[in-house]
Design a protein around this motif. Structure first.
Motif, PDB file in Angstrom:
ATOM      1  N   ILE A 114      -2.796  -4.077  -2.126  1.00  0.00           N
ATOM      2  CA  ILE A 114      -2.901  -4.740  -0.823  1.00  0.00           C
ATOM      3  C   ILE A 114      -3.113  -6.238  -1.007  1.00  0.00           C
ATOM      4  N   GLU A 144       2.864   1.909  -3.233  1.00  0.00           N
ATOM      5  CA  GLU A 144       2.028   2.457  -4.292  1.00  0.00           C
ATOM      6  C   GLU A 144       1.807   3.953  -4.095  1.00  0.00           C
ATOM      7  N   LYS A 145       1.533   4.338  -2.836  1.00  0.00           N
ATOM      8  CA  LYS A 145       1.254   5.748  -2.549  1.00  0.00           C
ATOM      9  C   LYS A 145       2.467   6.633  -2.834  1.00  0.00           C
ATOM     10  N   LYS A 199       1.563   6.416  -7.295  1.00  0.00           N
ATOM     11  CA  LYS A 199       0.390   7.274  -7.383  1.00  0.00           C
ATOM     12  C   LYS A 199       0.712   8.650  -7.969  1.00  0.00           C
ATOM     13  N   SER A 210      -5.276   0.940  -4.850  1.00  0.00           N
ATOM     14  CA  SER A 210      -4.698   0.656  -3.536  1.00  0.00           C
ATOM     15  C   SER A 210      -5.032  -0.760  -3.098  1.00  0.00           C
ATOM     16  N   ASN A 211      -6.302  -1.137  -3.249  1.00  0.00           N
ATOM     17  CA  ASN A 211      -6.726  -2.460  -2.806  1.00  0.00           C
ATOM     18  C   ASN A 211      -6.061  -3.571  -3.604  1.00  0.00           C
ATOM     19  N   ASN A 262      -8.715   5.287  -7.422  1.00  0.00           N
ATOM     20  CA  ASN A 262      -7.547   5.277  -6.541  1.00  0.00           C
ATOM     21  C   ASN A 262      -7.672   4.214  -5.462  1.00  0.00           C
ATOM     22  N   ARG A 263      -8.899   4.058  -4.936  1.00  0.00           N
ATOM     23  CA  ARG A 263      -9.078   3.062  -3.898  1.00  0.00           C
ATOM     24  C   ARG A 263      -8.938   1.657  -4.469  1.00  0.00           C
ATOM     25  N   PHE A 277       0.831  -1.197   0.000  1.00  0.00           N
ATOM     26  CA  PHE A 277       0.000   0.000   0.000  1.00  0.00           C
ATOM     27  C   PHE A 277       0.876   1.261   0.000  1.00  0.00           C
ATOM     28  N   THR A 278       1.875   1.273   0.889  1.00  0.00           N
ATOM     29  CA  THR A 278       2.725   2.462   1.021  1.00  0.00           C
ATOM     30  C   THR A 278       3.559   2.701  -0.233  1.00  0.00           C
TER      31      THR A 278
END
Lengths: 264, 410, 308
Positions: free
Chosen positions: C210, C95-96, C100, C206-207, C202-203, C92-93
């Motif tokens: 994850i 990707e951010k 992103k 993220s998922n 975006n969500r 997750f991190t």
């Protein structure tokens, strides 16, 4: 007048989908031919077949760059077709956006020059002369298309209408005998469209280049074209002069619901 | 956003990173002695560090967003101060002279240890400039660049070992072999999409290394080849110190040669075709440019350079083994190009000097060398994809026939 | 080599099972590649590192627990759960931070960023932990009923294969039937369109990271138990092999990733068993190069028509 492009029963299938169904088309010397039709009627597929991006499933495409020099170009690679003298523009502008306006046109001169790696490194007299010729000819084209003032700007900084004109300028630099314009007026305001119209006529009359134009703007098609071909669902439903097309009931039917006579 | 909201956001980010790095950074288990070491200090560092950095990160991101807008509205971008100064002959001429004098005097001013480090940096300058042709100009992401480097190094080492051939005879051979390998690999793979090309070249690089490691009869396996001859100079015998200085000057000369060639290439018909290809492949082909041939030229030229530098590397270190040619080496050269600025000669030189010399001179950094490379690649992509030195397009002289065109690029 | 002049059935079976085990692990990691590629067309180079971090986290947790006197299956379960959670958090991190901000950038930018991230994570673990190989305790229980077959297939192998099958089935169910799964498929098909119909893209992205990272962590725990030792660099080679598996099966396709993993596992197993064990990794890389050159769409993938 001699024909420069002859297309005989061209058919293009994508899997089970028939995008173009045996379409004939002819462009004669110094003519402006327009290919029109509703969205999804196969116009862009047709131009992609012509310029070597797709290889047509059936049918023949013949070109005659010089009178008598007839040649079949089915399935020839994109860059070879450009070298043979069919230049095109793109519906969704595809400029080299980080290069300058002049350099964009200079890329068009690429296939008319020879210098290789060794020439580039040694930069002998011949290479220098060729380079200068590329620059001069490209600049000349910019003058003719009215872009000379922005020659050193990155292409991405040009306003929309000018970007469309730069696409045409770049195509002209390849010294084509046939210019294929894919929706050149799309997104232009009326003033820009007028300027474009004038430019297209000049290209035909001064540079003696034949033009095949895919267009939505009916006003421009009607006023410029020597002949108009109408596609619908991949089939040719009409062909003729502007006046003939205007009155053809099939065409009106195909366009029903679209704003056909709207802004005329 | 209000300051308090920013503060809370950063607080949570710092909390997140403390939690995230907890097992790896705080706990260290000694599995043999069965002791667990708790390094709570690291957690404090991460907490404070990420708290502060999150502000910087957001500030940089918002600056980048702002920077994008004027370009979209078509405003003219003003040149940065540094470049305006460099465009002034009164400033760049003395600067260039000083730089040249410094380069020439370097081995006389500093110890042979320093000279050696500088030579290594120059090797990377040359590798960077070579990869710059492939990645920066033609836009082909080559992750197996080190393979061609290995080809050059091994061709010198083996030909020297078996036949006693000298450096000068093999230097062009290494380049040619590099080019040959480049063409052999490039021909089938260059039609692939950009990201697949990257992976295939990576695979190829690893295959070459693994073959060198396992084919003992050919390459002497992991133990490598030692006692490779240093470059000769008309048969004069040199002490180690003299040889170091000689190789330094040799490298300076070859770097100048590389700069000259790359500069001419990028301002030529071929160079323009590379850049156009990088910008838009379909449009480029529609303008009559042969995609495969143009890409192959770039690929082969890049490989030629790697091959030549490989020969120099083998001659400089007098010992090579497959471990010199891992993927990390390719990644290092790539980060030099990325950091410096893709397509910019001055940028690549600067990038190589920064990335190679910083860990050498700031000893504290040397353990973090690869960490820095990785960070640099991510940060450059996120905040400054054009690199430290932006490549400015050349301006041509037109309209007045017969005159030379004037280059405006530093 | 243990094969005699005649065809040795036991040896063949041993290789087949070995390939199946190996292939299962590749498949678990390949799923992460394939999902991410399906959605944002990015080769997530740092995915192998996520798997490595998963294995390290499991090792650290398991060691701390055993040193405090815990034993048995509870260690395995706790270590795995923590490893999965942490790998997911890292995914997750990453990707951010690294991807992103690059949504609108040219295609190669996120790829270069991913390579940078991969190098960063490797060296982060190297500096924070150690460059040595650490022994990894075999956390997987020994199943008594597998005892008679242990010369062909041990209980570790059985557990690995079953876990992979279970995880794949769960993932398939998740993508087919849950709301988030449907949003993922929509985003993969046309990101812009998905956004228009109200999918929070975006969500979804993220998922995807994850879920993919969690699967990689499961793979990490399994393979570390199987091989028995780990270090900071295991993610690189395994990552590339898993990517090979994803491409082999047809990138973007979930059954493809599993199929590709198995094909790659068997290729490696039989090639090292019958040809030469020196060139173990070369076979995988050759397969990668060949598949990309001759059938870049993979076994199950469809080649796409160029858009102009």
């Amino acid at each position: 007048m001699d024909s420069v492009l002859t297309v005989n029963s061209l058919t293009m299938n994508f899997g089970g989908l028939r995008a173009i169904d045996s379409v004939d088309l002819e462009v004669r010397q110094e003519q402006i031919v327009a290919l029109i039709g509703p969205n999804g009627s196969g116009k862009t597929t047709f131009s992609n077949c012509l310029t070597g991006i797709y290889e047509p499933t059936e049918g023949d495409i013949f070109i005659s760059p010089t009178p008598g020099g007839r040649r079949r170009i089915n399935g020839i690679k994109i860059n070879r077709i450009a070298e043979m003298g069919i230049a095109r523009t793109f519906q969704n502008i595809r400029l080299f956006s980080n290069m300058t306006v002049l350099e964009n046109v200079m890329i068009g001169r690429h296939c008319r020059a020879k210098a290789g790696v060794l020439g580039a490194v040694l930069r002998g007299r011949k290479t220098r002369r060729e380079e200068q010729e590329i620059v001069d000819r490209s600049y000349e084209i910019l003058v003719r298309t009215g872009l000379a003032d922005q020659a050193d700007e990155p292409a991405k900084n040009l306003p929309y209408g000018a970007q469309r004109r730069l696409e045409i300028a770049r195509a002209l630099a390849t010294e084509p005998f046939l210019l294929l314009l894919d929706e050149p007026a799309a997104g232009m305001n009326p003033r820009e469209t007028d300027e474009l119209e004038e430019l297209i006529v000049r290209i035909r009359d001064e540079a003696k280049i034949s033009i095949l134009m895919i267009e939505h703007d009916m006003r421009m098609v009607m006023s410029l074209s020597n002949r108009i071909i109408v596609l619908d669902y991949g089939e040719k439903i009409a062909e003729g002069t502007a006046a003939q097309i205007w009155e053809n009931p099939d065409v009106i039917k195909a366009y029903l619901g679209e704003d056909f006579h709207g802004d005329a | 956003m209000k300051a308090s909201a920013e503060f809370i956001k950063s607080f949570f980010i710092s909390l997140w990173f403390m939690l995230l790095t907890f097992p790896i950074l705080v706990i260290r288990v000694n599995t043999i002695e069965k002791v667990v070491e708790w390094r709570w200090r690291n957690m404090a560092f991460i907490g404070i560090g990420s708290f502060l950095l999150s502000f910087v990160w957001r500030w940089l991101l918002s600056r980048k967003e702002k920077g994008r807008q004027p370009a979209e509205t078509g405003n003219v971008e003003t040149l940065p101060l540094g470049r305006r100064l460099l465009a002034e002959p009164r400033i760049y001429r003395p600067a260039l002279t000083a730089l040249a004098l410094f380069t020439i005097a370097f081995p006389l001013l500093f110890s042979s240890y320093q000279t050696n480090i500088m030579t290594t940096a120059l090797i990377y300058v040359m590798l960077g400039l070579g990869l710059n042709i492939v990645v920066g100009l033609a836009g082909l992401l080559d992750l197996g660049y080190v393979a061609f480097y290995a080809v050059g190094a091994y061709s010198y080492a083996l030909l020297n070992h078996h036949f006693g051939l000298g450096f000068w005879a093999i230097l062009p051979v290494g380049g040619l072999l590099g080019a040959l390998f480049g063409i052999l690999l490039g021909f089938p793979v260059l039609r692939l999409r950009g990201d697949y090309l990257a992976i295939v070249t990576l695979g190829f690089g690893e295959i070459i290394r693994l073959i060198l490691e396992n084919w003992n009869a050919f390459s002497f396996g992991p133990s490598g080849i030692a006692n490779i001859s240093r470059p000769g100079l008309f048969g004069i015998s040199m002490t180690l110190n003299e040889a170091t200085i000689y190789i330094y000057y040799l490298m300076v000369a070859l770097c100048l040669f590389t700069i000259f060639v790359v500069n001419r290439l990028q301002d030529s018909r071929i160079g323009r075709a590379w850049i156009a290809l990088r910008e838009d492949e379909v449009a480029c082909q529609a303008m009559g440019i042969d995609k495969t041939r143009t890409k192959l030229t770039a690929f082969a030229l890049g490989a030629t350079w790697a091959g030549m530098v490989g020969v120099i590397f083998a001659a400089k270190t007098t010992f090579i083994n497959p471990a010199c040619f891992t993927f990390m080496e390719s990644a290092m050269i790539l980060s030099i190009v990325v950091l410096g600025g893709m397509g910019s000669i001055a940028g690549v030189i600067l990038g190589a000097l920064i990335l190679i010399l910083t860990p050498e001179y700031l000893r504290a950094f040397s353990a973090y060398r690869m960490l820095l490379f990785g960070t640099a690649m991510v940060l450059m992509m996120v905040f400054r994809p054009q690199g430290i030195v932006t490549n400015i397009r050349r301006v041509y002289r037109y309209g007045t026939k017969g005159k030379e065109s004037r280059p405006a690029q530093a | 080599m243990s094969s005699g002049p005649r065809f040795d059935m036991d040896y063949f079976l041993e290789l087949a099972i070995g390939g199946l085990t190996r292939g299962s692990i590749y498949a678990l990691i390949a799923l992460g590649y394939t999902m991410v590629y399906g959605i944002i067309e990015l080769i997530n180079f740092a995915h192998g590192e996520i798997y490595m971090i998963g294995a390290f986290t499991a090792l650290i947790v398991a060691s701390v627990l055993t040193m405090n006197g815990m034993t048995g299956v509870s260690v395995l379960i706790l270590a795995s759960v923590v490893a999965v959670l942490y790998a997911a958090a890292y995914g997750f991190t990453v990707e951010k931070i690294a991807y992103k901000p690059l949504r609108q950038a040219p295609r190669l930018s996120p790829l270069i960023s991913a390579i940078g991230m991969s190098i960063f994570l490797q060296n982060y673990v190297l500096i924070a932990q150690t460059s040595d190989f650490l022994p990894f305790p075999n956390l997987l229980p020994v199943l008594p009923f597998m005892e008679p077959y242990s010369h062909i297939m041990g209980s570790t192998e059985l557990i690995i294969v079953l876990t992979t099958a279970l995880a794949t089935a769960a993932l398939t169910f998740f993508i087919k039937f849950t709301k988030l799964g449907k949003a993922m498929r929509a985003t993969a098909q046309d990101r812009h369109m998905a956004m228009l119909v109200g999918v929070n893209v975006n969500r979804v992205i993220s998922n995807t990271f994850i879920v993919g990272s969690a699967l990689a962590a499961i793979g990490g725990v399994l393979i570390a138990s199987h091989i028995g030792r780990i270090n900071f660099s295991i993610g690189f080679i395994t990552g590339i092999k898993a990517f090979t598996a994803a491409v082999l099966g047809g990138i973007g396709s979930i059954p493809g990733a599993v199929l590709g993993g198995l094909v790659l596992g068997w290729t490696e197993s039989f090639a090292t068993g019958y040809v030469s064990s020196d060139y173990e990794d070369v076979f995988a890389f050759c397969l990668l190069v060949l598949i990309l050159i001759f059938r870049p769409a993979g076994i199950l993938g469809r080649s796409s028509v160029q858009k102009v």
